[in-house]
Design a protein around this motif. Structure first.
Motif, PDB file in Angstrom:
ATOM      1  N   VAL A  59       0.832  -1.197   0.000  1.00  0.00           N
ATOM      2  CA  VAL A  59       0.000   0.000   0.000  1.00  0.00           C
ATOM      3  C   VAL A  59       0.871   1.253   0.000  1.00  0.00           C
ATOM      4  O   VAL A  59       1.966   1.276   0.552  1.00  0.00           O
ATOM      5  N   GLN A  60       0.396   2.293  -0.656  1.00  0.00           N
ATOM      6  CA  GLN A  60       1.022   3.614  -0.602  1.00  0.00           C
ATOM      7  C   GLN A  60       0.044   4.575   0.071  1.00  0.00           C
ATOM      8  O   GLN A  60      -1.164   4.459  -0.128  1.00  0.00           O
ATOM      9  N   LEU A  61       0.585   5.512   0.839  1.00  0.00           N
ATOM     10  CA  LEU A  61      -0.244   6.417   1.628  1.00  0.00           C
ATOM     11  C   LEU A  61       0.089   7.873   1.321  1.00  0.00           C
ATOM     12  O   LEU A  61       1.267   8.219   1.151  1.00  0.00           O
ATOM     13  N   VAL A  62      -0.942   8.703   1.280  1.00  0.00           N
ATOM     14  CA  VAL A  62      -0.750  10.140   1.097  1.00  0.00           C
ATOM     15  C   VAL A  62      -1.698  10.874   2.038  1.00  0.00           C
ATOM     16  O   VAL A  62      -2.915  10.652   1.994  1.00  0.00           O
ATOM     17  N   GLU A  63      -1.134  11.761   2.852  1.00  0.00           N
ATOM     18  CA  GLU A  63      -1.931  12.556   3.780  1.00  0.00           C
ATOM     19  C   GLU A  63      -2.366  13.868   3.137  1.00  0.00           C
ATOM     20  O   GLU A  63      -1.705  14.380   2.232  1.00  0.00           O
ATOM     21  N   SER A  64      -3.452  14.398   3.647  1.00  0.00           N
ATOM     22  CA  SER A  64      -3.917  15.729   3.259  1.00  0.00           C
ATOM     23  C   SER A  64      -4.734  16.316   4.399  1.00  0.00           C
ATOM     24  O   SER A  64      -5.060  15.612   5.353  1.00  0.00           O
ATOM     25  N   GLY A  65      -5.018  17.602   4.294  1.00  0.00           N
ATOM     26  CA  GLY A  65      -5.868  18.241   5.290  1.00  0.00           C
ATOM     27  C   GLY A  65      -5.139  19.093   6.294  1.00  0.00           C
ATOM     28  O   GLY A  65      -5.770  19.758   7.118  1.00  0.00           O
ATOM     29  N   GLY A  66      -3.814  19.078   6.257  1.00  0.00           N
ATOM     30  CA  GLY A  66      -3.073  19.935   7.174  1.00  0.00           C
ATOM     31  C   GLY A  66      -3.201  21.389   6.776  1.00  0.00           C
ATOM     32  O   GLY A  66      -3.726  21.723   5.722  1.00  0.00           O
ATOM     33  N   GLY A  67      -2.715  22.252   7.651  1.00  0.00           N
ATOM     34  CA  GLY A  67      -2.776  23.682   7.360  1.00  0.00           C
ATOM     35  C   GLY A  67      -2.603  24.505   8.605  1.00  0.00           C
ATOM     36  O   GLY A  67      -2.138  24.014   9.627  1.00  0.00           O
ATOM     37  N   LEU A  68      -3.002  25.769   8.488  1.00  0.00           N
ATOM     38  CA  LEU A  68      -2.880  26.727   9.583  1.00  0.00           C
ATOM     39  C   LEU A  68      -4.251  26.957  10.201  1.00  0.00           C
ATOM     40  O   LEU A  68      -5.223  27.212   9.489  1.00  0.00           O
ATOM     41  N   VAL A  69      -4.305  26.878  11.519  1.00  0.00           N
ATOM     42  CA  VAL A  69      -5.567  27.084  12.221  1.00  0.00           C
ATOM     43  C   VAL A  69      -5.282  27.789  13.533  1.00  0.00           C
ATOM     44  O   VAL A  69      -4.184  27.657  14.084  1.00  0.00           O
ATOM     45  N   GLN A  70      -6.239  28.543  14.022  1.00  0.00           N
ATOM     46  CA  GLN A  70      -6.074  29.207  15.306  1.00  0.00           C
ATOM     47  C   GLN A  70      -6.307  28.236  16.454  1.00  0.00           C
ATOM     48  O   GLN A  70      -7.032  27.241  16.298  1.00  0.00           O
ATOM     49  N   ALA A  71      -5.709  28.523  17.575  1.00  0.00           N
ATOM     50  CA  ALA A  71      -5.911  27.694  18.762  1.00  0.00           C
ATOM     51  C   ALA A  71      -7.405  27.586  19.062  1.00  0.00           C
ATOM     52  O   ALA A  71      -8.141  28.579  18.969  1.00  0.00           O
ATOM     53  N   GLY A  72      -7.828  26.380  19.394  1.00  0.00           N
ATOM     54  CA  GLY A  72      -9.236  26.124  19.638  1.00  0.00           C
ATOM     55  C   GLY A  72      -9.991  25.667  18.403  1.00  0.00           C
ATOM     56  O   GLY A  72     -11.145  25.225  18.508  1.00  0.00           O
ATOM     57  N   GLY A  73      -9.356  25.768  17.262  1.00  0.00           N
ATOM     58  CA  GLY A  73      -9.990  25.379  16.006  1.00  0.00           C
ATOM     59  C   GLY A  73      -9.882  23.895  15.722  1.00  0.00           C
ATOM     60  O   GLY A  73      -9.394  23.122  16.556  1.00  0.00           O
ATOM     61  N   SER A  74     -10.337  23.524  14.537  1.00  0.00           N
ATOM     62  CA  SER A  74     -10.383  22.115  14.144  1.00  0.00           C
ATOM     63  C   SER A  74      -9.787  21.917  12.760  1.00  0.00           C
ATOM     64  O   SER A  74      -9.813  22.818  11.919  1.00  0.00           O
ATOM     65  N   LEU A  75      -9.263  20.719  12.574  1.00  0.00           N
ATOM     66  CA  LEU A  75      -8.808  20.262  11.257  1.00  0.00           C
ATOM     67  C   LEU A  75      -9.168  18.790  11.124  1.00  0.00           C
ATOM     68  O   LEU A  75      -9.232  18.070  12.133  1.00  0.00           O
ATOM     69  N   ARG A  76      -9.355  18.361   9.897  1.00  0.00           N
ATOM     70  CA  ARG A  76      -9.575  16.947   9.630  1.00  0.00           C
ATOM     71  C   ARG A  76      -8.500  16.471   8.661  1.00  0.00           C
ATOM     72  O   ARG A  76      -8.440  16.927   7.516  1.00  0.00           O
ATOM     73  N   LEU A  77      -7.649  15.584   9.161  1.00  0.00           N
ATOM     74  CA  LEU A  77      -6.631  14.993   8.312  1.00  0.00           C
ATOM     75  C   LEU A  77      -7.201  13.764   7.611  1.00  0.00           C
ATOM     76  O   LEU A  77      -7.969  13.006   8.196  1.00  0.00           O
ATOM     77  N   SER A  78      -6.788  13.589   6.367  1.00  0.00           N
ATOM     78  CA  SER A  78      -7.188  12.416   5.598  1.00  0.00           C
ATOM     79  C   SER A  78      -5.944  11.670   5.134  1.00  0.00           C
ATOM     80  O   SER A  78      -4.901  12.280   4.885  1.00  0.00           O
ATOM     81  N   CYS A  79      -6.078  10.380   5.013  1.00  0.00           N
ATOM     82  CA  CYS A  79      -5.000   9.530   4.515  1.00  0.00           C
ATOM     83  C   CYS A  79      -5.590   8.638   3.431  1.00  0.00           C
ATOM     84  O   CYS A  79      -6.454   7.804   3.721  1.00  0.00           O
ATOM     85  N   ALA A  80      -5.135   8.845   2.215  1.00  0.00           N
ATOM     86  CA  ALA A  80      -5.624   8.064   1.084  1.00  0.00           C
ATOM     87  C   ALA A  80      -4.639   6.947   0.771  1.00  0.00           C
ATOM     88  O   ALA A  80      -3.435   7.188   0.671  1.00  0.00           O
ATOM     89  N   ALA A  81      -5.173   5.753   0.620  1.00  0.00           N
ATOM     90  CA  ALA A  81      -4.344   4.594   0.329  1.00  0.00           C
ATOM     91  C   ALA A  81      -4.562   4.127  -1.102  1.00  0.00           C
ATOM     92  O   ALA A  81      -5.665   4.213  -1.632  1.00  0.00           O
ATOM     93  N   SER A  82      -3.503   3.624  -1.688  1.00  0.00           N
ATOM     94  CA  SER A  82      -3.587   3.039  -3.023  1.00  0.00           C
ATOM     95  C   SER A  82      -2.676   1.828  -3.104  1.00  0.00           C
ATOM     96  O   SER A  82      -1.780   1.663  -2.282  1.00  0.00           O
ATOM     97  N   GLY A  83      -2.947   0.987  -4.066  1.00  0.00           N
ATOM     98  CA  GLY A  83      -2.084  -0.158  -4.288  1.00  0.00           C
ATOM     99  C   GLY A  83      -2.520  -1.425  -3.575  1.00  0.00           C
ATOM    100  O   GLY A  83      -2.065  -2.512  -3.901  1.00  0.00           O
ATOM    101  N   HIS A  84      -3.358  -1.285  -2.565  1.00  0.00           N
ATOM    102  CA  HIS A  84      -3.807  -2.451  -1.807  1.00  0.00           C
ATOM    103  C   HIS A  84      -4.984  -2.024  -0.955  1.00  0.00           C
ATOM    104  O   HIS A  84      -5.059  -0.862  -0.539  1.00  0.00           O
ATOM    105  N   THR A  85      -5.871  -2.935  -0.676  1.00  0.00           N
ATOM    106  CA  THR A  85      -6.994  -2.610   0.181  1.00  0.00           C
ATOM    107  C   THR A  85      -6.529  -2.369   1.619  1.00  0.00           C
ATOM    108  O   THR A  85      -5.687  -3.090   2.144  1.00  0.00           O
ATOM    109  N   LEU A  86      -7.104  -1.337   2.231  1.00  0.00           N
ATOM    110  CA  LEU A  86      -6.703  -0.976   3.592  1.00  0.00           C
ATOM    111  C   LEU A  86      -7.223  -1.939   4.634  1.00  0.00           C
ATOM    112  O   LEU A  86      -6.731  -1.924   5.767  1.00  0.00           O
ATOM    113  N   SER A  87      -8.196  -2.738   4.297  1.00  0.00           N
ATOM    114  CA  SER A  87      -8.826  -3.585   5.299  1.00  0.00           C
ATOM    115  C   SER A  87      -7.868  -4.610   5.893  1.00  0.00           C
ATOM    116  O   SER A  87      -8.151  -5.182   6.941  1.00  0.00           O
ATOM    117  N   SER A  88      -6.726  -4.813   5.264  1.00  0.00           N
ATOM    118  CA  SER A  88      -5.735  -5.755   5.780  1.00  0.00           C
ATOM    119  C   SER A  88      -4.779  -5.124   6.787  1.00  0.00           C
ATOM    120  O   SER A  88      -3.958  -5.821   7.380  1.00  0.00           O
TER     121      SER A  88
END
Length: 123
Positions: A2-31
């Motif tokens: 499997v290969q992995l790529v993250e996204s969703g990072g950035g700049l946010v103020q204290a108290g704020g929220s972010l949602r990071l995502s990790c996309a997988a390719s090359g193999h099913t993640l269920s393993s």
């Protein structure tokens, strides 16, 4: 493998929220057990959260309990981490990782890593 790529990072103020995502390719993640780690410059990589194959078991570092939530969607080959109530000390690079060797929460348990995504929390 499997290969992995993250996204969703950035700049946010204290108290704020972010949602990071990790996309997988090359193999099913269920393993794979999946996890998020983070690393500040000059420091060791630390565990943040982990999730079992079907999502029924999770782990959180004490520093993020109650603020971060890890989840996965095996049908979409995606892993997520919702980060709420962010603090300046959460400012680091976050990495998604996968292991086929079974449950573990230490970096040494993981074989596959994404390139990382920067999260910056301003005070």
């Amino acid at each position: 493998q499997v290969q992995l790529v993250e996204s969703g990072g950035g700049l946010v103020q204290a108290g704020g929220s972010l949602r990071l995502s990790c996309a997988a390719s090359g193999h099913t993640l269920s393993s794979y057990v999946m996890a998020w780690f983070r690393q500040a410059p000059g420091k060791e990589r630390e565990s943040v959260a982990a999730i079992s194959w079907g999502g029924g078991r999770t782990y959180y570092a004490d520093s993020v309990k109650g603020r971060f939530t890890i989840s996965r969607d095996n049908a979409k080959n995606m892993v997520y981490m919702q980060m709420n109530s962010l603090k300046p000390e959460d400012t680091v690079v976050y990495y998604c990782a996968a292991t086929i060797r079974g449950w573990g929460v230490l970096p040494t348990s993981y074989d596959v890593w994404g390139p990382g995504t920067q999260v910056t929390v301003s005070s």
